[in-house]
Every structure is written in C-alpha cells, then in structure tokens.
Design a protein around this motif. Structure first.
Motif, PDB file in Angstrom:
ATOM      1  N   SER A 162      -1.965  -4.651   9.597  1.00 43.29           N
ATOM      2  CA  SER A 162      -2.878  -3.686   8.996  1.00 43.29           C
ATOM      3  C   SER A 162      -3.063  -2.511   9.950  1.00 43.29           C
ATOM      4  CB  SER A 162      -4.243  -4.329   8.699  1.00 43.29           C
ATOM      5  OG  SER A 162      -5.113  -3.389   8.108  1.00 43.29           O
ATOM      6  N   ASN A 194      -6.022   4.228   8.867  1.00 37.51           N
ATOM      7  CA  ASN A 194      -6.208   5.644   9.171  1.00 37.51           C
ATOM      8  C   ASN A 194      -7.056   6.274   8.085  1.00 37.51           C
ATOM      9  OD1 ASN A 194      -4.503   7.747   7.468  1.00 37.51           O
ATOM     10  ND2 ASN A 194      -3.298   5.855   7.577  1.00 37.51           N
ATOM     11  N   ASP A 206      -6.900   8.659   6.140  1.00 33.47           N
ATOM     12  CA  ASP A 206      -6.284   9.270   4.963  1.00 33.47           C
ATOM     13  C   ASP A 206      -5.757   8.254   3.959  1.00 33.47           C
ATOM     14  OD1 ASP A 206      -6.676  11.887   5.970  1.00 33.47           O
ATOM     15  OD2 ASP A 206      -4.928  11.651   7.268  1.00 33.47           O
ATOM     16  N   SER A 207      -5.873   6.965   4.250  1.00 30.43           N
ATOM     17  CA  SER A 207      -5.293   5.942   3.378  1.00 30.43           C
ATOM     18  C   SER A 207      -6.295   4.829   3.104  1.00 30.43           C
ATOM     19  CB  SER A 207      -4.041   5.334   4.020  1.00 30.43           C
ATOM     20  OG  SER A 207      -3.066   6.326   4.265  1.00 30.43           O
ATOM     21  N   LEU A 208      -6.144   4.189   1.942  1.00 27.83           N
ATOM     22  CA  LEU A 208      -6.953   3.017   1.634  1.00 27.83           C
ATOM     23  C   LEU A 208      -6.608   1.874   2.578  1.00 27.83           C
ATOM     24  CD1 LEU A 208      -6.687   3.040  -2.289  1.00 27.83           C
ATOM     25  CD2 LEU A 208      -8.587   3.875  -0.887  1.00 27.83           C
ATOM     26  N   LYS A 234      -5.431  -1.568   3.769  1.00 31.65           N
ATOM     27  CA  LYS A 234      -4.485  -2.567   3.254  1.00 31.65           C
ATOM     28  C   LYS A 234      -4.166  -3.572   4.353  1.00 31.65           C
ATOM     29  CE  LYS A 234      -0.064  -1.558   2.533  1.00 31.65           C
ATOM     30  NZ  LYS A 234       1.179  -1.049   1.872  1.00 31.65           N
ATOM     31  N   LEU A 280      -5.729  -5.303  -0.825  1.00 38.35           N
ATOM     32  CA  LEU A 280      -6.198  -3.922  -0.807  1.00 38.35           C
ATOM     33  C   LEU A 280      -7.707  -3.825  -0.922  1.00 38.35           C
ATOM     34  CD1 LEU A 280      -3.609  -2.205  -3.203  1.00 38.35           C
ATOM     35  CD2 LEU A 280      -3.494  -2.405  -0.719  1.00 38.35           C
ATOM     36  N   ASN A 319     -10.594  -0.541  -1.943  1.00 37.56           N
ATOM     37  CA  ASN A 319     -10.684   0.813  -2.475  1.00 37.56           C
ATOM     38  C   ASN A 319     -11.388   1.762  -1.507  1.00 37.56           C
ATOM     39  OD1 ASN A 319      -9.384   0.398  -4.994  1.00 37.56           O
ATOM     40  ND2 ASN A 319     -11.232  -0.586  -5.793  1.00 37.56           N
ATOM     41  N   LYS A 355     -11.643   3.850   2.256  1.00 35.85           N
ATOM     42  CA  LYS A 355     -10.896   4.443   3.359  1.00 35.85           C
ATOM     43  C   LYS A 355     -11.727   4.311   4.641  1.00 35.85           C
ATOM     44  CE  LYS A 355      -8.358   7.920   0.671  1.00 35.85           C
ATOM     45  NZ  LYS A 355      -8.089   9.381   0.507  1.00 35.85           N
ATOM     46  N   SER A 411      -5.589   1.151  14.521  1.00 28.43           N
ATOM     47  CA  SER A 411      -5.925   2.365  13.783  1.00 28.43           C
ATOM     48  C   SER A 411      -5.465   3.615  14.509  1.00 28.43           C
ATOM     49  CB  SER A 411      -7.437   2.424  13.542  1.00 28.43           C
ATOM     50  OG  SER A 411      -8.129   2.378  14.775  1.00 28.43           O
ATOM     51  N   SER A 451      -5.709   8.301  13.906  1.00 28.81           N
ATOM     52  CA  SER A 451      -5.996   9.487  13.106  1.00 28.81           C
ATOM     53  C   SER A 451      -4.945  10.528  13.452  1.00 28.81           C
ATOM     54  CB  SER A 451      -7.393  10.037  13.394  1.00 28.81           C
ATOM     55  OG  SER A 451      -8.395   9.133  12.974  1.00 28.81           O
TER      56      SER A 451
END
Length: 328
Positions: free
Chosen positions: A38, A41, A43-45, A47, A91, A93, A95, A314, A316
């Motif tokens: 996993s 970031n 900008d993304s959901l 996951k 997933l 929903n 961010k 993570s 950015s």
C-alpha cells in the motif's frame, strides 16, 4: 533442486586436488507470509493489496487473499473499513491528507496474528526549476543544456526528495519531427556532478567526467537538514534517446505543440524512502543491465509491516515544466 559442490582435498603442502559432487537437496520451507502493498499519496484513493507467499520452487502466481478485514485509522481514530474489489485489492473512498498519520489493521479467518503498519503522509515538496546553456567543458557537446533544481525548506519538513525527468517529444529521425507520434519518456540515465546526491545508483563516466544516475536522483542523507539544496543536471545519455534531444538548447528553447520537459519531485516518507532505495538497489544490481553486476551482494528489501511482509508507506509529489523557465 540439484546443487553442485566442488570439494578441495589437500594431501600435502604442495598438492591440491578436487572433485565435483552432484546432490539433490530440498529447498528450505518456511511459513507462508501475508504480503501487504500500500503506497499512499494525497492524489489517489487509499488501496491495499494482500497476497500470500509461496515456496521457492512453486512458480505459480502469488495467492490473493479475499476474505480479510482491513480497518483504516487516521491520527489514531478509525475512519473506514476497506471493501474488497478484485485481485487481492481492497479500497477506500478516502484520500490521505498531508501531515496525517494512517494506520492499517488487517485481520481475517486465515490470519493468525493481526497485521499492522502505519505511516505519515509528507507535505508536497517545495522546489523551482530553470534551464540554461551548459558552461562545463566536460559535458557532451550534444547536450548543451543544464537544468537547475532548487529544493527548499528541507530542514522544516523533514522529507526525503527523489527527482525524475520526463520528456514529451515527437518521434525524430533525419527528416525531422513526426508530429503524429508524441512519445512520453522517463529518463533511464540522468547526468549530474552535484555533491548533494546519493551515488547508490550512479556510475562515473571517466571519459566525460560526470556521474550517470539510473532513473532517479536521491538527495544524500548528509544534506537532509539543509534549508536549500541546488542540483545541476547536464542531460540524458544516448544520441538516439528521445529524452536526450530535449537537452539541446536550440530544441528546448523552441518547443512546439505538446513537447515538454518536466521534473517530478517525490517527497517520500522515511519508510517509503528506505523501501524505494532498497528496491532500486536490487533492480540496478540484478536486472537493469540484463545480468547481475559482479561483486554485488543481496539487498534486503525494507519492510515496516508487523506480523507480515511488504510495505505501507507514503509520498507527496509535484511536477514542473522545465521548458517554461529560462534561467536569468
């Protein structure tokens, strides 16, 4: 698995003989592990992928895990339970947010001990770029552009920046541009002699006098607390490489239509920095040139997962177009 042993037998101080023995030995078997993947970031959901390791001699694809429960925590408070999609992917929903800490707790009927890991999402990097004509006499005359990247506030944000170059260029041959075929290229090699860079993925070109970095530029740990770091990039190697053409001053100063040269800076958390560096080292040592490098040892891939393997980390990112900024 068949192994071959060379046995050396010494009979005296001046005589040495050897023989070769073939032997079938079973590969060691260990407990299967849950592998978590996993990368967060803003900008993304969110996951998470879950798979299970297989024995070394088993060439089948990794087994995916479909019946797990994955709880998501934000700054210590549970905010979601991920839903299963397919291929071992779960997933949310939501961010992730910059500076927030996220923890993932995984349980299930086939998981003996709860699996967990956490990471804090870095802020977006602060940087500027510009380009000018190369002054260095050692640089290849074909690549007469130097790109200057300035990274700001490293000592305040405590991040680990990684830099990559992307070109958008038309197919080019002796007849000129083919404006029907736009090619997006990530640089395989980046040339720089900046002292602030980590050289773990670099080789030095004695003929031309600069270092060639594979895929990324990583800031050296010694410069991690600096308020400002400057990086000078000479170009991308390869006369026929699409990316190298945009390191010619006459080309970069007069781009047409969708042509572009961009710099992407990834602000990595400490966990993702360690994971990315270890996987890059392993790739460069074993796969990049199609054959393992001599004298390179095994690389231990970093993991921050408790009671499992893999990574939850993570970053950015921010991108800027070089061709928009000529240096003063």
């Amino acid at each position: 698995m068949r192994l071959q042993f060379i046995l050396a037998l010494g009979f005296s101080s001046s005589l040495l003989s050897s023989c070769i023995v073939d032997s079938d030995l079973p590969l060691p078997e260990g407990e299967p592990q849950i592998v978590v993947n996993s990368i967060l970031n803003p900008d993304s959901l969110i996951k998470v992928q879950l798979t299970r390791t297989r024995p070394l001699e088993d060439s089948q694809p990794f087994e995916v895990i479909e019946n797990a429960t994955i709880k998501l925590f934000e700054n210590g408070v549970i905010i979601d339970t991920l839903f299963y999609e397919d291929n071992g992917n779960y997933l949310s929903n939501r961010k992730p947010k910059e500076t927030y800490t996220y923890k993932i707790l995984i349980s299930g009927p086939d998981i003996k001990l709860d699996i967990e890991a956490e990471d804090t999402v870095p802020v977006r990097p602060e940087f500027s770029v510009c380009f000018g004509k190369t002054i260095s006499q050692k640089a290849l005359t074909l690549y007469d552009v130097t790109v200057y990247v300035e990274l700001y506030n490293l000592n305040e944000n405590q991040f680990h920046p990684w830099v990559e170059f992307i070109s958008q260029d038309y197919n080019y041959d002796y007849r000129g541009n083919d404006t029907t075929k736009l090619v997006t290229t990530k640089f395989s090699y980046i040339d720089s002699n900046s002292p602030s860079l980590d050289d773990f993925n670099a080789t030095f070109d004695n003929f031309n006098g600069f270092s060639e970095y594979a895929f990324y530029l990583r800031l050296s740990d010694a410069f991690g607390n600096s308020p400002l770091v400057n990086i000078e990039v000479i170009g991308g190697i390869g006369i026929n490489n699409q990316s190298s053409r945009l390191f010619r001053y006459d080309v970069l100063s007069n781009l047409i239509k969708e042509q572009a040269l961009s710099v992407n800076v990834y602000n990595c958390s400490p966990a993702y920095d360690k994971y990315l560096k270890s996987t890059m080292q392993d790739f460069v040592n074993n796969e990049f040139l199609g054959t393992p490098l001599p004298f390179s040892g095994p690389v231990k891939i970093f993991s921050n997962v408790k009671n499992g393997a893999g990574i939850i980390a993570s970053y950015s990112a921010k991108s800027q177009r070089v061709d928009k900024f000529k240096c003063n």
